[in-house]
Design an enzyme around this catalytic site. Structure first.
Site, PDB file in Angstrom:
ATOM      1  N   GLY A 187     -51.327  -7.630  26.943  1.00  0.00           N
ATOM      2  CA  GLY A 187     -50.691  -8.640  27.773  1.00  0.00           C
ATOM      3  C   GLY A 187     -49.664  -9.378  26.941  1.00  0.00           C
ATOM      4  O   GLY A 187     -49.772  -9.424  25.712  1.00  0.00           O
ATOM      5  N   GLN A 245     -44.324 -16.404  24.604  1.00  0.00           N
ATOM      6  CA  GLN A 245     -44.519 -15.688  23.338  1.00  0.00           C
ATOM      7  C   GLN A 245     -43.247 -15.016  22.833  1.00  0.00           C
ATOM      8  O   GLN A 245     -43.197 -14.551  21.694  1.00  0.00           O
ATOM      9  CB  GLN A 245     -45.617 -14.627  23.491  1.00  0.00           C
ATOM     10  CG  GLN A 245     -46.994 -15.237  23.687  1.00  0.00           C
ATOM     11  CD  GLN A 245     -48.044 -14.152  23.773  1.00  0.00           C
ATOM     12  OE1 GLN A 245     -48.265 -13.590  24.827  1.00  0.00           O
ATOM     13  NE2 GLN A 245     -48.666 -13.839  22.647  1.00  0.00           N
ATOM     14  N   CYS A 292     -54.661 -12.402  19.976  1.00  0.00           N
ATOM     15  CA  CYS A 292     -53.385 -12.808  20.562  1.00  0.00           C
ATOM     16  C   CYS A 292     -52.264 -12.380  19.625  1.00  0.00           C
ATOM     17  O   CYS A 292     -52.361 -12.598  18.415  1.00  0.00           O
ATOM     18  CB  CYS A 292     -53.380 -14.330  20.750  1.00  0.00           C
ATOM     19  SG  CYS A 292     -51.865 -14.945  21.497  1.00  0.00           S
ATOM     20  N   LEU A 293     -51.210 -11.800  20.183  1.00  0.00           N
ATOM     21  CA  LEU A 293     -50.097 -11.323  19.353  1.00  0.00           C
ATOM     22  C   LEU A 293     -49.427 -12.467  18.586  1.00  0.00           C
ATOM     23  O   LEU A 293     -48.825 -12.235  17.543  1.00  0.00           O
ATOM     24  CB  LEU A 293     -49.063 -10.590  20.215  1.00  0.00           C
ATOM     25  CG  LEU A 293     -49.525  -9.261  20.836  1.00  0.00           C
ATOM     26  CD1 LEU A 293     -48.496  -8.763  21.846  1.00  0.00           C
ATOM     27  CD2 LEU A 293     -49.793  -8.210  19.773  1.00  0.00           C
ATOM     28  N   HIS A 334     -56.200 -15.230  29.994  1.00  0.00           N
ATOM     29  CA  HIS A 334     -55.609 -15.463  28.666  1.00  0.00           C
ATOM     30  C   HIS A 334     -54.087 -15.653  28.781  1.00  0.00           C
ATOM     31  O   HIS A 334     -53.535 -16.590  28.199  1.00  0.00           O
ATOM     32  CB  HIS A 334     -55.954 -14.281  27.742  1.00  0.00           C
ATOM     33  CG  HIS A 334     -55.332 -14.359  26.375  1.00  0.00           C
ATOM     34  ND1 HIS A 334     -56.078 -14.466  25.217  1.00  0.00           N
ATOM     35  CD2 HIS A 334     -54.026 -14.332  25.980  1.00  0.00           C
ATOM     36  CE1 HIS A 334     -55.241 -14.522  24.179  1.00  0.00           C
ATOM     37  NE2 HIS A 334     -53.995 -14.434  24.607  1.00  0.00           N
ATOM     38  N   GLU A 335     -53.428 -14.764  29.536  1.00  0.00           N
ATOM     39  CA  GLU A 335     -51.965 -14.839  29.652  1.00  0.00           C
ATOM     40  C   GLU A 335     -51.543 -16.084  30.436  1.00  0.00           C
ATOM     41  O   GLU A 335     -50.548 -16.729  30.111  1.00  0.00           O
ATOM     42  CB  GLU A 335     -51.399 -13.570  30.306  1.00  0.00           C
ATOM     43  CG  GLU A 335     -51.658 -12.276  29.539  1.00  0.00           C
ATOM     44  CD  GLU A 335     -51.331 -12.355  28.059  1.00  0.00           C
ATOM     45  OE1 GLU A 335     -50.371 -13.059  27.691  1.00  0.00           O
ATOM     46  OE2 GLU A 335     -52.049 -11.728  27.262  1.00  0.00           O
ATOM     47  N   HIS A 378     -51.231 -19.127  28.413  1.00  0.00           N
ATOM     48  CA  HIS A 378     -49.976 -19.252  27.661  1.00  0.00           C
ATOM     49  C   HIS A 378     -48.937 -20.051  28.453  1.00  0.00           C
ATOM     50  O   HIS A 378     -48.130 -20.772  27.872  1.00  0.00           O
ATOM     51  CB  HIS A 378     -49.392 -17.869  27.335  1.00  0.00           C
ATOM     52  CG  HIS A 378     -49.988 -17.234  26.114  1.00  0.00           C
ATOM     53  ND1 HIS A 378     -49.870 -17.783  24.861  1.00  0.00           N
ATOM     54  CD2 HIS A 378     -50.688 -16.083  25.944  1.00  0.00           C
ATOM     55  CE1 HIS A 378     -50.487 -16.998  23.974  1.00  0.00           C
ATOM     56  NE2 HIS A 378     -50.991 -15.960  24.601  1.00  0.00           N
TER      57      HIS A 378
HETATM   58 NI    NI Z   1     -52.079 -14.420  23.702  1.00  0.00          NI
END
Ligand code: NI
Length: 192
Positions: A45, A50, A106-107, A148-149, A152
């Site tokens: 995701g 991000q 998480c990236l 989760h997304e 953000h």
């Molecule tokens: Ni994340």
């Protein structure tokens, strides 16, 4: 085109993202870049903040997890084989069901994975890539990724859910990430 992923410490990750309209400049190209960036960094995701855009948009692909699962894990999640979707201007209508733990990453916070408890189901209203309004209920890992997304877009990160003591133990690593002292095999941008 792959976009650099902003690391923890960049204020964009703490902003409340804004809705967009269909005339958002180069939207199609931006969504294509989001997919390319997500897949090339091996994420499941990716949310617009991000990649340094405080807008309400995320992409996710839970199919990937199921495709890479060991045979013994098959059938473990009720949302197999998963979905691949872009969510625009999403709003969570309701979270329901029992909370369960999953080891999230998480990236923007590389090399840290921690168990996070989240409710099982999410009822979400959003616009798809054609700006058609949809209202859908998701469970399993798909619901997990969506939650989760979505966070953000609210300026929230998975480490916010950790117990204070656990967070304290990780603080050194988290500080290193914000300073760029972390090795990743995808493009990142660091704010300090
Ligand atoms: Ni994340």
């Amino acid at each position: 085109m792959t976009l650099p992923i902003v690391a923890f410490g960049n204020p964009v990750l703490r902003k409340h993202a804004k809705d967009i309209t269909p005339d958002y400049p180069d939207l199609k190209k931006f969504i294509d870049d989001m997919w390319e960036t997500m897949y090339s960094s091996k994420g499941v995701g990716l949310a617009a903040p991000q990649v340094n855009k405080a807008i309400r948009l995320f992409v996710m692909d839970s199919k990937q997890i199921f495709e890479n699962q060991d045979d013994e894990d098959r059938g473990k999640y009720d949302d197999e084989p998963g979905i691949r979707k872009v969510f625009i201007n999403p709003e969570i209508i309701e979270l329901s069901g029992n909370e369960w733990a999953y080891n999230e990453g998480c990236l923007s916070i590389p090399k840290i994975r921690e168990d996070v408890y989240r409710p099982e189901a999410v009822l979400i209203e959003y616009l798809d890539s054609t700006f058609t309004l949809r209202k859908e209920l998701y469970t399993g890992l798909t619901s997990r990724i969506i939650q989760h997304e979505y966070d953000h877009l609210e300026g929230k990160l998975f480490i916010d859910y950790l117990k204070p003591l656990r967070k304290k133990m990780l603080q050194g690593k988290i500080n290193d990430i914000s300073k760029g002292k972390v090795k990743v095999d995808y493009k990142m941008s660091f704010s300090k």
